[in-house]
Design a protein around this motif. Structure first.
Motif, PDB file in Angstrom:
ATOM      1  N   VAL A   1      -3.694   3.436   3.671  1.00 45.59           N
ATOM      2  CA  VAL A   1      -2.564   2.552   3.997  1.00 45.59           C
ATOM      3  C   VAL A   1      -2.823   2.000   5.392  1.00 45.59           C
ATOM      4  O   VAL A   1      -2.416   2.566   6.413  1.00 45.59           O
ATOM      5  CB  VAL A   1      -1.216   3.313   3.937  1.00 45.59           C
ATOM      6  CG1 VAL A   1      -0.066   2.376   4.299  1.00 45.59           C
ATOM      7  CG2 VAL A   1      -0.998   3.903   2.552  1.00 45.59           C
TER       8      VAL A   1
ATOM      9  N   GLN B   1       0.823  -1.211   0.000  1.00 45.65           N
ATOM     10  CA  GLN B   1       0.000   0.000   0.000  1.00 45.65           C
ATOM     11  C   GLN B   1       0.861   1.268   0.000  1.00 45.65           C
ATOM     12  O   GLN B   1       0.511   2.267  -0.641  1.00 45.65           O
ATOM     13  CB  GLN B   1      -0.949  -0.013   1.207  1.00 45.65           C
ATOM     14  CG  GLN B   1      -2.043  -1.056   1.102  1.00 45.65           C
ATOM     15  CD  GLN B   1      -2.859  -1.192   2.369  1.00 45.65           C
ATOM     16  OE1 GLN B   1      -2.345  -0.939   3.467  1.00 45.65           O
ATOM     17  NE2 GLN B   1      -4.107  -1.585   2.225  1.00 45.65           N
TER      18      GLN B   1
ATOM     19  N   SER C   1     -11.208  -0.159   3.068  1.00 43.13           N
ATOM     20  CA  SER C   1      -9.979  -0.941   3.066  1.00 43.13           C
ATOM     21  C   SER C   1      -9.626  -1.478   4.427  1.00 43.13           C
ATOM     22  O   SER C   1      -8.688  -2.228   4.575  1.00 43.13           O
ATOM     23  CB  SER C   1      -8.816  -0.092   2.549  1.00 43.13           C
ATOM     24  OG  SER C   1      -8.498   0.928   3.460  1.00 43.13           O
TER      25      SER C   1
ATOM     26  N   THR D   1      -7.862  -1.249  -2.124  1.00 34.24           N
ATOM     27  CA  THR D   1      -6.531  -1.720  -2.504  1.00 34.24           C
ATOM     28  C   THR D   1      -6.603  -2.530  -3.789  1.00 34.24           C
ATOM     29  O   THR D   1      -5.734  -2.408  -4.671  1.00 34.24           O
ATOM     30  CB  THR D   1      -5.912  -2.560  -1.366  1.00 34.24           C
ATOM     31  OG1 THR D   1      -5.889  -1.785  -0.172  1.00 34.24           O
ATOM     32  CG2 THR D   1      -4.485  -2.980  -1.704  1.00 34.24           C
TER      33      THR D   1
END
Length: 512
Positions: A328, A314, A385, A336
């Motif tokens: 991230v 990431q 994510s 992602t």
């Protein structure tokens, strides 16, 4: 349950019957003599005397002080204890036998059952070996008395002992670099094994006696173990060669420099997880052999995975403008996936959204095409994510994977896929669903730390890892748990009973 009393009960009952018969015959003889002398019916006084002689024996009947009531054990008339307990026998006394073997360290701690299976038989044989008894795996009076004795010895092995348990110990010593040669893994605890154990104890601050008891056996699979091999901080040609191979297989995301730093540790752990090795981050003999093997599995990350390796990917995606820094998270979610697809499409790769060795090598190499002015920063994707995974991952995926192994045999120290012990089952199941968790013993699961801790038994829910004294399982929902059970001898789904509640230490929420 005091089963020793049960066994004694049979002896006392036999004595009681014999004594009663003797008393009765004595009374009859006395009466017969009186009858012969008087040639008449015995007097009331004679019968009363016979009754008086009988009364002291009657005080030995069940319910009196010498034979207290045994809760949970059926009346012996209905379900007598077999003279010998052996493989295939099912009886309440087996549960107490298993409970004692678990306490002494010969069986993995678990909710005892009434069934005497292969695991119980193997534990009996090891106990018999340690205590100089005939190693037949059958529990007769001598073995039973020894096991139930307050002076019974805890599991320990030392020089001169042979067996499958020694092979398992030697295998781990070899993986950690304390045994130098694979040929030394031979199932016999000899001089070389003793030296290796003493060195391990010295390096890890244990009492140095060269024996493997409870402390040493628990340390062997803990994350706190200090190896005797290439590890963090070292710099050498061995490290450089390993890094190059890790890079080739798509695990290392930085340049190979011969220094064993954080990136190398992360790459080694990812490789170990993909190749069914103990995930400890060390370049031990087994890891180096697997790394250089033709069968070495290349890296691959897909939806639902999490860990340091995902974080590194990431970060690279963020560096080139494909993923926002706020995404991230270390979790491979839909954002992602979309970012990876965009990167692949822009860099001449097949856009499948998964990170294999080609994608990773391109991402961590030179000449990368950034997202530039394109709208490929991950904002167009749906989902979160950092949330749980849909469709075959997350809680449902974990339970599905766990149930796929129902009925597989329990084998102490085994990590799958054909057999498991309790912690090996957790390790395998989590890694299969994309959670990169290293192998931990049940003791190690008490303080794993990186998940949400559940302190109340009543707060457990499906998908949680439940940790009890000496054992772990996966909460299945509906009041059930899935675990590799030593007492059942296989992977089972069963009730999350009061045994689990009474032995509860903590739980860990992996998803959500």
């Amino acid at each position: 349950m005091n089963i020793k009393i049960i066994w004694r009960k049979r002896v006392i009952r036999s004595f009681f019957l014999a004594a009663t018969a003797t008393t009765f015959l004595s009374a009859c003889t006395s009466t017969e003599t009186s009858t012969n002398k008087s040639s008449a019916t015995p007097s009331t006084a004679t019968v009363s005397e016979a009754k008086k002689e009988y009364q002291p024996i009657a005080r030995l009947l069940p319910g009196e002080v010498l034979l207290p009531k045994l809760n949970g054990v059926p009346d012996l008339k209905e379900n007598p204890i077999p003279e010998y307990l052996r493989n295939g026998v099912e009886h309440p006394v087996v549960a107490s036998l298993q409970e004692r073997l678990m306490k002494l360290g010969f069986m993995d701690n678990d909710e005892p059952t009434q069934f005497f299976g292969n695991v119980t038989e193997a534990a009996i044989k090891v106990y018999q070996r340690q205590n100089g008894l005939a190693q037949d795996g059958i529990v007769g009076p001598e073995t039973f008395t020894s096991i139930m004795s307050p002076a019974a010895k805890y599991y320990a092995v030392a020089k001169g002992v042979c067996g499958d348990d020694i092979t398992r110990i030697q295998t781990r010593l070899y993986e950690l670099g304390y045994l130098a040669d694979a040929a030394q893994v031979n199932g016999t605890f000899g001089d070389e094994t003793e030296v290796a154990v003493r060195k391990l104890q010295e390096v890890n601050g244990l009492n140095i006696d060269g024996k493997v008891g409870r402390q040493t056996i628990n340390l062997l699979y803990s994350e706190e173990i200090k190896p005797n091999l290439v590890s963090y901080g070292e710099k050498s040609d061995v490290v450089l060669a390993s890094q190059k191979r890790l890079k080739e297989l798509g695990y290392l995301m930085t340049e190979a420099d011969g220094a064993y730093g954080n990136d190398t540790v992360t790459a080694v752990k990812q490789f170990q997880a993909r190749n069914d090795l103990v995930v400890d981050g060390y370049l031990g003999p087994s890891t180096r052999v697997a790394l250089n093997s033709r069968e070495a599995q290349p890296n691959g990350m897909t939806l639902g995975e999490q860990g340091d390796s995902v974080t590194n990917v990431q970060k690279l995606l963020n560096k080139y403008g494909y993923l926002a820094s706020s995404n991230v998270t270390g979790y491979y979610g839909e954002l992602t996936v979309n970012a990876v697809k965009a990167f692949q499409s822009n860099n001449g790769l097949s856009a499948d959204g998964s990170v294999g060795k080609d994608t990773l090598n391109k991402l961590s190499g030179s000449g990368v095409k950034s997202a530039g002015s394109k709208s490929n920063t991950g904002k167009g994707g749906s989902g979160n994510s950092s949330g749980p995974v849909k469709g075959g991952s997350g809680v449902n995926g974990l339970l599905s994977i766990a149930r796929s192994k129902l009925g597989k045999p329990y084998v102490w120290g085994s990590k799958g896929p054909g057999s498991f012990d309790c912690s090996g089952f957790i390790y395998w199941s989590l890694n299969q669903v994309g959670v990169r968790q290293s192998y931990l013993t049940s003791a190690g699961w008490r303080s794993v730390g990186k998940y949400t801790k559940i302190s109340s038994f009543g707060d457990l829910r499906a998908g949680d890892i439940v940790v009890v004294s000496g054992h772990v399982g996966i909460v299945a929902g509906g009041g059930n748990v899935i675990d590799a059970s030593s007492s059942h001898g296989r992977v089972v789904e069963r009730s999350l009973s009061n045994w689990w509640r009474n032995n509860f230490i903590c739980g860990w929420r992996i998803f959500g």
